[in-house]
Design an enzyme around this catalytic site. Structure first.
Site, short mmCIF file in Angstrom:
data_model
loop_
_atom_site.label_atom_id
_atom_site.label_comp_id
_atom_site.label_asym_id
_atom_site.label_seq_id
_atom_site.Cartn_x
_atom_site.Cartn_y
_atom_site.Cartn_z
N GLU A 153 -11.76 -1.61 -3.21
CA GLU A 153 -11.06 -0.60 -2.14
C GLU A 153 -10.00 0.35 -2.47
O GLU A 153 -9.50 0.39 -3.95
CB GLU A 153 -10.75 -1.58 -1.19
N ASP A 176 0.78 -1.23 0.07
CA ASP A 176 0.07 0.10 0.00
C ASP A 176 1.02 1.11 0.08
O ASP A 176 0.81 2.07 0.69
CB ASP A 176 -0.82 0.00 1.09
#
Length: 323
Positions: free
Chosen positions: A210, A43
């Site tokens: 997401e 991420d």
């Protein structure tokens, strides 16, 4: 035969014009830019510092940090914080933050992040500021926005954008997908009573979308999001899709006109070769060019998550693809 070939070529060209990313999906995707040093990341959020060089923050540690002078060689630089702020433990037992987002505004750097536990939407997004953006210089300012088990969204995966003189934060993971709220520019926190706008979802449970990130290009806002499953090494099915809107609040649609609220989205990047489960993306600007940062799971290294960097190019019709 000549006429038939000509007509086929014309028809193919017309289809590619209508579905710009469909053509790329059928081809081999470009590999990420080769990087050296500390490649392990999950991420990632990346920014070019005012002082020169780059910093990348990521899930892991107390928001893991890496530094680079050239964007190619990355060194481990410890953590954003020396220890977790005490309020994080309300949301998990380990004080483990997820999916940070770094930006620069009003003369300082802002670092947003999420704290939660796997499989629950008892989650919160927090914010910290720093004069330099470097690890060890951050001051935490507490919660920005939170979600509870009675809400229909999950307050993780924050990403900021300023639009039309207002500050917005997109967020979301599974539950009903991607949401957005307005922030107070002074505090960097959600405006009290702010409307929670709905930007994207999937028609099927568990609504596997997401990690939103919104970019302005031309007259459109582009919503990038990660679809399907992450965090399973070489079995991950993560992929990056995009839709666009002329209004920051949506509706966002793909190149066929299908709304992202109905499962739409053009494919930007998916797993190929050793680069499995591409996602957890963000976009940063470097010398006037847009770059896509993401993680992939390396099939040639037991599925270890690593840093992917690809330049984003913008086609004449406005849609992005990776180079």
């Amino acid at each position: 035969m000549t006429l038939r070939r000509t007509l086929t070529a014309v028809a193919t060209a017309a289809l590619v014009a209508l579905l710009p990313n469909a053509a790329q999906a059928a081809e081999t995707y470009p590999d990420p830019r080769p990087v050296t040093g500390q490649q392990i990341i999950h991420d990632p959020t990346v920014i070019r510092l005012k002082s020169g060089g780059y910093v990348a923050y990521s899930t892991g540690g107390v928001i893991r940090a890496r530094l680079s002078q050239d964007g190619r060689h990355w060194d481990d630089a410890g953590n954003a914080f020396t220890e977790p702020p005490s309020w994080w433990y309300e949301y998990n037992d380990t004080g483990d933050p997820w999916a940070p987002d770094i930006s620069y505004r009003a003369g300082r750097y802002w670092l947003y992040y999420a704290v939660s536990s796997w499989g629950t939407n008892h989650s919160a997004i927090g914010v910290a500021t720093s004069p330099s953006g470097l690890p060890g210089t951050w001051t935490d300012h507490g919660k920005v926005f939170s979600s509870g088990t009675t809400d229909h969204w999950n307050a993780i995966d924050p990403a900021l954008i300023k639009a039309d003189g207002r500050l917005w934060m997109s967020f979301g993971s599974y539950w009903t997908g991607i949401r957005m709220v307005e922030l107070d520019e002074r505090t960097g926190k959600a405006v009290p009573g702010a409307t929670v706008h709905h930007l994207a979802t999937r028609p099927d449970v568990p609504y596997a979308v997401e990690g939103p990130y919104i970019v302005k290009h031309g007259r459109h806002y582009y919503l990038f999001a990660s679809y399907d499953a992450c965090c399973s090494g070489v079995n991950s099915t993560y992929k990056i899709k995009v839709g666009r809107s002329t209004d920051i609040k949506g509706p966002y649609v793909d190149s066929t006109g299908t709304p992202m609220l109905e499962g739409g989205g053009d494919l930007v990047l998916e797993g190929h070769g050793r680069f499995i489960g591409t996602g957890g993306q963000s976009v940063f600007k470097d010398r006037g060019e847009d770059w896509l940062a993401y993680h992939y799971y390396d099939a040639e290294d037991e599925g270890t998550p690593k840093l992917g960097l690809n330049k984003l190019s913008w086609q004449k019709n406005g849609w992005p693809n990776v180079r």
